[in-house]
Design an enzyme around this catalytic site. Structure first.
Site, mmCIF file in Angstrom:
data_model
loop_
_atom_site.group_PDB
_atom_site.id
_atom_site.type_symbol
_atom_site.label_atom_id
_atom_site.label_comp_id
_atom_site.label_asym_id
_atom_site.label_seq_id
_atom_site.Cartn_x
_atom_site.Cartn_y
_atom_site.Cartn_z
ATOM 1 C CE1 TYR A 1 -3.416 -2.924 0.910
ATOM 2 C CE2 TYR A 1 -4.340 -1.048 -0.264
ATOM 3 C CZ TYR A 1 -4.424 -2.363 0.142
ATOM 4 O OH TYR A 1 -5.502 -3.128 -0.216
ATOM 5 C CG ASN B 1 -10.400 4.714 -8.970
ATOM 6 O OD1 ASN B 1 -10.562 3.505 -9.154
ATOM 7 N ND2 ASN B 1 -10.494 5.598 -9.944
ATOM 8 C CG ASP C 1 -6.626 7.538 -7.631
ATOM 9 O OD1 ASP C 1 -6.639 6.646 -8.491
ATOM 10 O OD2 ASP C 1 -7.438 8.497 -7.639
ATOM 11 C CG HIS D 1 -13.821 -0.033 -2.987
ATOM 12 N ND1 HIS D 1 -13.582 -0.576 -4.231
ATOM 13 C CD2 HIS D 1 -15.060 -0.439 -2.642
ATOM 14 C CE1 HIS D 1 -14.643 -1.284 -4.614
ATOM 15 N NE2 HIS D 1 -15.551 -1.203 -3.677
ATOM 16 C CB CYS E 1 -2.020 3.372 17.427
ATOM 17 S SG CYS E 1 -3.216 4.495 18.156
ATOM 18 C CB SER F 1 -13.273 -5.040 -14.404
ATOM 19 O OG SER F 1 -13.207 -5.048 -12.974
ATOM 20 C CG ASN G 1 -13.710 -0.525 -19.895
ATOM 21 O OD1 ASN G 1 -12.612 -0.736 -20.430
ATOM 22 N ND2 ASN G 1 -14.037 -1.016 -18.708
HETATM 23 N N1 APR Z 1 -9.993 4.455 -19.667
HETATM 24 C C1 APR Z 1 -11.094 3.791 -19.217
HETATM 25 N N2 APR Z 1 -11.056 2.519 -18.744
HETATM 26 C C2 APR Z 1 -9.862 1.891 -18.739
HETATM 27 C C3 APR Z 1 -8.670 2.507 -19.188
HETATM 28 C C4 APR Z 1 -8.772 3.846 -19.665
HETATM 29 N N3 APR Z 1 -7.695 4.492 -20.116
HETATM 30 N N4 APR Z 1 -7.647 1.618 -19.046
HETATM 31 C C5 APR Z 1 -8.181 0.486 -18.521
HETATM 32 N N5 APR Z 1 -9.515 0.651 -18.352
HETATM 33 C C6 APR Z 1 -10.488 -0.299 -17.818
HETATM 34 C C7 APR Z 1 -10.128 -1.748 -18.004
HETATM 35 O O1 APR Z 1 -10.585 -2.189 -19.277
HETATM 36 C C8 APR Z 1 -10.910 -2.400 -16.858
HETATM 37 O O2 APR Z 1 -12.229 -2.717 -17.283
HETATM 38 O O3 APR Z 1 -10.517 -0.108 -16.425
HETATM 39 C C9 APR Z 1 -10.976 -1.306 -15.812
HETATM 40 C C10 APR Z 1 -10.096 -1.576 -14.605
HETATM 41 O O4 APR Z 1 -10.624 -2.707 -13.966
HETATM 42 P P1 APR Z 1 -10.026 -3.185 -12.545
HETATM 43 O O5 APR Z 1 -8.540 -3.169 -12.608
HETATM 44 O O6 APR Z 1 -10.764 -4.421 -12.193
HETATM 45 O O7 APR Z 1 -10.418 -1.997 -11.560
HETATM 46 P P2 APR Z 1 -11.814 -1.756 -10.895
HETATM 47 O O8 APR Z 1 -12.942 -2.150 -11.805
HETATM 48 O O9 APR Z 1 -11.809 -0.364 -10.390
HETATM 49 O O10 APR Z 1 -11.796 -2.740 -9.645
HETATM 50 C C11 APR Z 1 -12.867 -2.570 -8.741
HETATM 51 O O11 APR Z 1 -11.826 -4.077 -7.281
HETATM 52 O O12 APR Z 1 -11.083 -5.041 -5.371
HETATM 53 C C12 APR Z 1 -11.267 -4.023 -6.031
HETATM 54 O O13 APR Z 1 -11.019 -2.280 -4.558
HETATM 55 C C13 APR Z 1 -10.642 -2.738 -5.795
HETATM 56 O O14 APR Z 1 -11.738 -0.716 -6.393
HETATM 57 C C14 APR Z 1 -11.252 -1.930 -6.906
HETATM 58 C C15 APR Z 1 -12.379 -2.812 -7.373
#
Ligand code: APR
Length: 258
Positions: free
Chosen positions: A68, A103, A105, A120, A156, A198, A222
């Site tokens: 992290y 996210n 961030d 999250h 802590c 995703s 996406n």
């Molecule tokens: N613009 C838009 N989408 C994009 C880009 C981009 N430039 N680049 C990648 N992607 C898409 C990918 O195609 C994918 O579908 O972003 C998505 C990222 O998916 P993940 O890595 O699974 O991230 P996320 O969907 O945010 O995951 C959800 O899973 O456990 C958790 O806490 C974690 O918040 C996270 C959650």
């Protein structure tokens, strides 16, 4: 331009309350690794899902703390991209915009988006595992974990318990207020944008279905196929940093052309 881009711009122009749900993909063009990107460094032999759990932190606090801190370092080294900025601009143009992110961030905040709902948690919040008191990390960018491993997490100041990242781990429940705010916004939405996720992780991934059940159109942005394409009225197949500025420009051009 494909017709559906103009259609979405028109919906944005007419919308009263837009709900935007973002995932790791909107930060990808800023250089933030998406949640399911392959790990690097010491963590490359793990999947993110194996590190983001209370059990992993209990078993090897330095490994999880180091991961992290590495992600916090990367987040602090990144800048908001055109997608983040376009959303902040959109919020200034539509009557109401609720931004819900998965996210951890703070790129939405740094792009100027107000009142970001973090389902999250955040890389920039830490708390004590034992007494839950917030813990402030020293300012600035943490140094690169040597060999991907940091010393044990800090303790802590109040109770000596271990400090943990302020993110939601698998198996943990979402912050109640954040979830309630997100559900409330979906009840009022007349348009939902789902950007860079995703759609694999619930309950966040259920927000688009809730919108559709209420008759609120969902637009997915996406570059790749996702679990949520199926509930989308429109899928804009492209990167957030490309699609969102174009949508913003189209929307602001509506009603001004003679
Ligand atoms: N613009 C838009 N989408 C994009 C880009 C981009 N430039 N680049 C990648 N992607 C898409 C990918 O195609 C994918 O579908 O972003 C998505 C990222 O998916 P993940 O890595 O699974 O991230 P996320 O969907 O945010 O995951 C959800 O899973 O456990 C958790 O806490 C974690 O918040 C996270 C959650």
């Amino acid at each position: 331009l494909p017709e559906e881009w103009l259609r979405v711009a028109d919906w944005l122009h007419k919308a009263r309350h837009v709900v935007v749900v973002t995932g790791a993909g909107i930060s990808a063009e800023s250089g933030m690794p998406t949640f399911r990107d392959a790990q690097t460094g010491l963590w490359q032999r793990f999947r993110a899902e194996e590190l983001a759990t209370p059990g992993a932190f209990r078993r090897d606090p330095a490994l999880v703390w180091g991961w992290y801190e590495w992600r916090r370092m990367r987040a602090l080294q990144c800048e908001p991209n055109a997608g983040h900025l376009a959303l902040a601009e959109l919020a200034r143009r539509v009557p109401q915009l609720t931004l819900v992110t998965q996210n951890v961030d703070d790129l939405h905040e740094r792009a100027g988006s107000p009142d970001v709902i973090h389902l999250h948690g955040s890389l920039h919040a830490h708390r004590c595992l034992a007494c839950a008191r917030p813990h402030a990390m020293p300012p600035g960018v943490p140094s690169e974990p040597e060999g991907g491993r940091l010393l044990d997490p800090p303790r802590c100041a109040h109770c000596g318990g271990r400090i943990r990242p302020g993110v939601v781990w698998f198996g943990e429940s979402l912050p109640e207020q954040a979830w309630a705010q997100a559900e409330e916004a979906v009840k009022e939405a007349d348009l939902m944008l789902v950007i860079g996720t995703s759609g694999l992780v619930h309950p966040a991934a259920s927000l688009p279905e809730k919108a559709v059940r209420r008759g609120c159109p969902v637009v997915v942005v996406n570059p790749a196929e996702s679990e949520l394409d199926g509930v989308a009225e429109v899928v804009l197949r492209g990167a957030a940093g490309v699609v969102l500025p174009v949508l913003g420009a189209l929307e602001s051009g509506i009603g001004t052309s003679p």
